[in-house]
Design a protein around this motif. Structure first.
Motif, PDB file in Angstrom:
ATOM      1  N   ASP A  77       0.814  -1.213   0.000  1.00  0.00           N
ATOM      2  CA  ASP A  77       0.000   0.000   0.000  1.00  0.00           C
ATOM      3  C   ASP A  77       0.856   1.275   0.000  1.00  0.00           C
ATOM      4  OD1 ASP A  77      -2.393  -1.462   0.090  1.00  0.00           O
ATOM      5  OD2 ASP A  77      -2.258  -1.641   2.275  1.00  0.00           O
ATOM      6  N   TRP A  78       2.163   1.105   0.129  1.00  0.00           N
ATOM      7  CA  TRP A  78       3.051   2.260   0.195  1.00  0.00           C
ATOM      8  C   TRP A  78       3.419   2.726  -1.209  1.00  0.00           C
ATOM      9  CZ3 TRP A  78       8.165   3.407  -1.194  1.00  0.00           C
ATOM     10  CH2 TRP A  78       8.714   4.554  -0.598  1.00  0.00           C
ATOM     11  N   LYS A  79       3.526   4.042  -1.385  1.00  0.00           N
ATOM     12  CA  LYS A  79       3.894   4.626  -2.679  1.00  0.00           C
ATOM     13  C   LYS A  79       5.047   5.608  -2.484  1.00  0.00           C
ATOM     14  CE  LYS A  79      -0.786   4.272  -4.604  1.00  0.00           C
ATOM     15  NZ  LYS A  79      -1.338   3.591  -3.431  1.00  0.00           N
ATOM     16  N   GLU A  80       5.788   5.854  -3.568  1.00  0.00           N
ATOM     17  CA  GLU A  80       6.950   6.729  -3.497  1.00  0.00           C
ATOM     18  C   GLU A  80       6.598   8.151  -3.054  1.00  0.00           C
ATOM     19  OE1 GLU A  80      10.248   6.097  -4.059  1.00  0.00           O
ATOM     20  OE2 GLU A  80       9.863   3.954  -4.326  1.00  0.00           O
ATOM     21  N   ASP A  81       5.369   8.585  -3.340  1.00  0.00           N
ATOM     22  CA  ASP A  81       5.000   9.952  -2.971  1.00  0.00           C
ATOM     23  C   ASP A  81       4.546  10.054  -1.512  1.00  0.00           C
ATOM     24  OD1 ASP A  81       2.500   8.773  -3.003  1.00  0.00           O
ATOM     25  OD2 ASP A  81       1.562  10.308  -4.268  1.00  0.00           O
ATOM     26  N   MET A  82       4.790   8.999  -0.725  1.00  0.00           N
ATOM     27  CA  MET A  82       4.412   9.001   0.686  1.00  0.00           C
ATOM     28  C   MET A  82       5.618   9.235   1.590  1.00  0.00           C
ATOM     29  SD  MET A  82       1.700   5.820   0.481  1.00  0.00           S
ATOM     30  CE  MET A  82       1.263   5.802   2.219  1.00  0.00           C
ATOM     31  N   MET A  83       6.696   9.796   1.023  1.00  0.00           N
ATOM     32  CA  MET A  83       7.911  10.039   1.800  1.00  0.00           C
ATOM     33  C   MET A  83       7.884  11.451   2.374  1.00  0.00           C
ATOM     34  SD  MET A  83      10.817   8.121  -0.551  1.00  0.00           S
ATOM     35  CE  MET A  83      10.542   9.137  -2.012  1.00  0.00           C
ATOM     36  N   PRO A  84       7.912  11.617   3.691  1.00  0.00           N
ATOM     37  CA  PRO A  84       7.850  12.957   4.281  1.00  0.00           C
ATOM     38  C   PRO A  84       9.147  13.722   4.101  1.00  0.00           C
ATOM     39  CG  PRO A  84       8.185  11.315   5.996  1.00  0.00           C
ATOM     40  CD  PRO A  84       7.971  10.563   4.713  1.00  0.00           C
ATOM     41  N   ARG A  85       9.045  15.051   4.112  1.00  0.00           N
ATOM     42  CA  ARG A  85      10.212  15.909   3.978  1.00  0.00           C
ATOM     43  C   ARG A  85      10.771  16.334   5.331  1.00  0.00           C
ATOM     44  NH1 ARG A  85      10.464  18.866  -0.967  1.00  0.00           N
ATOM     45  NH2 ARG A  85      12.057  20.134   0.023  1.00  0.00           N
ATOM     46  N   MET A  86       9.885  16.463   6.326  1.00  0.00           N
ATOM     47  CA  MET A  86      10.359  16.880   7.645  1.00  0.00           C
ATOM     48  C   MET A  86       9.456  16.311   8.722  1.00  0.00           C
ATOM     49  SD  MET A  86       9.277  20.904   7.737  1.00  0.00           S
ATOM     50  CE  MET A  86       7.567  21.403   7.491  1.00  0.00           C
ATOM     51  N   MET A  87       9.968  16.319   9.944  1.00  0.00           N
ATOM     52  CA  MET A  87       9.233  15.819  11.100  1.00  0.00           C
ATOM     53  C   MET A  87       8.935  16.985  12.037  1.00  0.00           C
ATOM     54  SD  MET A  87      10.535  13.164  14.042  1.00  0.00           S
ATOM     55  CE  MET A  87      10.883  11.829  12.893  1.00  0.00           C
ATOM     56  N   LEU A  88       7.657  17.145  12.357  1.00  0.00           N
ATOM     57  CA  LEU A  88       7.242  18.184  13.287  1.00  0.00           C
ATOM     58  C   LEU A  88       6.857  17.530  14.606  1.00  0.00           C
ATOM     59  CD1 LEU A  88       5.077  20.327  10.859  1.00  0.00           C
ATOM     60  CD2 LEU A  88       7.391  20.811  11.661  1.00  0.00           C
ATOM     61  N   PRO A  89       7.397  17.997  15.721  1.00  0.00           N
ATOM     62  CA  PRO A  89       7.138  17.342  16.999  1.00  0.00           C
ATOM     63  C   PRO A  89       5.762  17.700  17.568  1.00  0.00           C
ATOM     64  CG  PRO A  89       8.629  19.181  17.319  1.00  0.00           C
ATOM     65  CD  PRO A  89       8.372  19.099  15.839  1.00  0.00           C
ATOM     66  N   ALA A  90       5.000  16.686  17.901  1.00  0.00           N
ATOM     67  CA  ALA A  90       3.682  16.870  18.490  1.00  0.00           C
ATOM     68  C   ALA A  90       3.782  16.846  20.007  1.00  0.00           C
ATOM     69  CB  ALA A  90       2.739  15.772  18.018  1.00  0.00           C
ATOM     70  N   LYS A  91       3.039  17.729  20.647  1.00  0.00           N
ATOM     71  CA  LYS A  91       2.960  17.702  22.105  1.00  0.00           C
ATOM     72  C   LYS A  91       2.133  16.502  22.553  1.00  0.00           C
ATOM     73  CE  LYS A  91       2.975  22.756  22.160  1.00  0.00           C
ATOM     74  NZ  LYS A  91       2.153  23.969  22.426  1.00  0.00           N
ATOM     75  N   ASP A  92       1.102  16.185  21.798  1.00  0.00           N
ATOM     76  CA  ASP A  92       0.241  15.030  22.051  1.00  0.00           C
ATOM     77  C   ASP A  92      -0.174  14.492  20.687  1.00  0.00           C
ATOM     78  OD1 ASP A  92      -2.617  13.832  22.238  1.00  0.00           O
ATOM     79  OD2 ASP A  92      -1.936  13.819  24.338  1.00  0.00           O
ATOM     80  N   ILE A  93       0.151  13.231  20.402  1.00  0.00           N
ATOM     81  CA  ILE A  93      -0.051  12.699  19.057  1.00  0.00           C
ATOM     82  C   ILE A  93      -1.519  12.622  18.684  1.00  0.00           C
ATOM     83  CG2 ILE A  93      -0.138  10.245  19.655  1.00  0.00           C
ATOM     84  CD1 ILE A  93       1.757  11.845  16.660  1.00  0.00           C
ATOM     85  N   ASP A  94      -2.397  12.323  19.642  1.00  0.00           N
ATOM     86  CA  ASP A  94      -3.823  12.217  19.323  1.00  0.00           C
ATOM     87  C   ASP A  94      -4.431  13.589  19.056  1.00  0.00           C
ATOM     88  OD1 ASP A  94      -4.123   9.335  19.612  1.00  0.00           O
ATOM     89  OD2 ASP A  94      -3.697   9.677  21.727  1.00  0.00           O
ATOM     90  N   GLU A  95      -4.024  14.602  19.822  1.00  0.00           N
ATOM     91  CA  GLU A  95      -4.504  15.957  19.564  1.00  0.00           C
ATOM     92  C   GLU A  95      -3.979  16.466  18.223  1.00  0.00           C
ATOM     93  OE1 GLU A  95      -3.612  18.555  22.778  1.00  0.00           O
ATOM     94  OE2 GLU A  95      -4.799  17.417  24.243  1.00  0.00           O
TER      95      GLU A  95
END
Length: 271
Positions: A77-95
């Motif tokens: 189910d994975w595709k080449e256009d599913m590669m992230p450019r950066m990671m943003l830190p979440a204070k709470d992942i569900d929020e």
């Protein structure tokens, strides 16, 4: 009230105001790890080349993750256009997930792996990013002392190519709880204010110039001429000629996969 205005009026922003990591997607993990280590004058950490899909640099401020996507490619189910450019830190992942579900397009619900959780999402223009929560965050403060290169082991800014600058600037500003600067959004580069680490730089140049390439981020140097001589002497491939502007001097390199990495020295008025 528009979604952009809603974001800016949200009382609780579930993201920290910084870029935690930038991704470089590679085909040969060892070759790329050696290339970036040689560029920065750092020793290779063999324990990080243990068959896993990533090699990482724990820079002070914003980390660098080299990702081979070897595990992802086993997922049908994975595709080449599913590669992230950066990671943003979440204070709470569900929020963060609920927030993005209202303002963007999450690709899946959060995945949880012990002391960390993450999900990928698309911003309104389609740029793919990652939201991540982690229990502990490490920085290797010794890297600067280990470096034997005029190119510093420090990421000064992360680029995001955008087509519609005012809308993108409002959206990313709202995402990080930063104030939107309408006048600055008329420029080709918009710096979304961050509390620490690399600058988040929305880049309109690619779209306006009709350029097909992207520039991922820039390493800082305090010796531009020395950095340029270093890369020429050590066989690194330049992408075009160095550029000298009133506020900065820069040149771009091509890594083993053709990713464009910028080396820049700012003057006192630059970012």
């Amino acid at each position: 009230m528009s979604k952009h205005e809603e974001m800016n009026h949200t009382t609780t922003i579930p993201f920290e105001s910084r870029v935690a990591s930038v991704f470089v997607h590679v085909t040969n993990l060892r070759e790329s790890a050696e290339w970036y280590s040689r560029l920065l004058g750092l020793p290779i950490k063999e324990e990080r080349l243990n068959g896993g899909p990533v090699y990482w640099f724990d820079f002070q401020g914003t980390h660098l993750i080299l990702d081979s996507n070897s595990g992802n490619r086993e997922n049908p189910d994975w595709k080449e256009d599913m590669m992230p450019r950066m990671m943003l830190p979440a204070k709470d992942i569900d929020e963060a997930y609920l927030f993005i579900r209202e303002q963007g397009t999450p690709l899946s619900e959060p995945e949880r792996h012990g002391p960390m959780a993450y999900f990928n999402f698309r911003a309104p223009e389609g740029n793919l990013q990652m939201a991540c929560w982690a229990e502990n965050r490490e920085e290797d403060l010794s890297l600067a002392g280990l470096s034997r290169s005029p190119i510093l082991p420090r990421i000064g800014g992360v680029f995001v190519d955008v087509k519609h600058m005012p809308a993108a600037a409002r959206w990313y500003s709202g995402l990080l709880g930063a104030e939107y600067d309408e006048e600055a959004a008329e420029q080709r580069i918009y710096s979304v204010p961050t509390a620490s680490g690399a600058a988040l730089l929305l880049d309109h140049n690619r779209h306006l110039n009709g350029e097909s390439f992207s520039e991922l981020f820039y390493f800082e140097t305090e010796d531009f001429d020395g950095a340029l001589q270093f890369v020429k002497s050590n066989g690194f491939e330049l992408a075009g000629e160095p550029q000298i502007f009133p506020d900065l001097s820069e040149f771009a390199l091509l890594d083993p996969d053709g990713n464009r990495i910028v080396i820049a020295q700012m003057n006192e008025k630059g970012h």
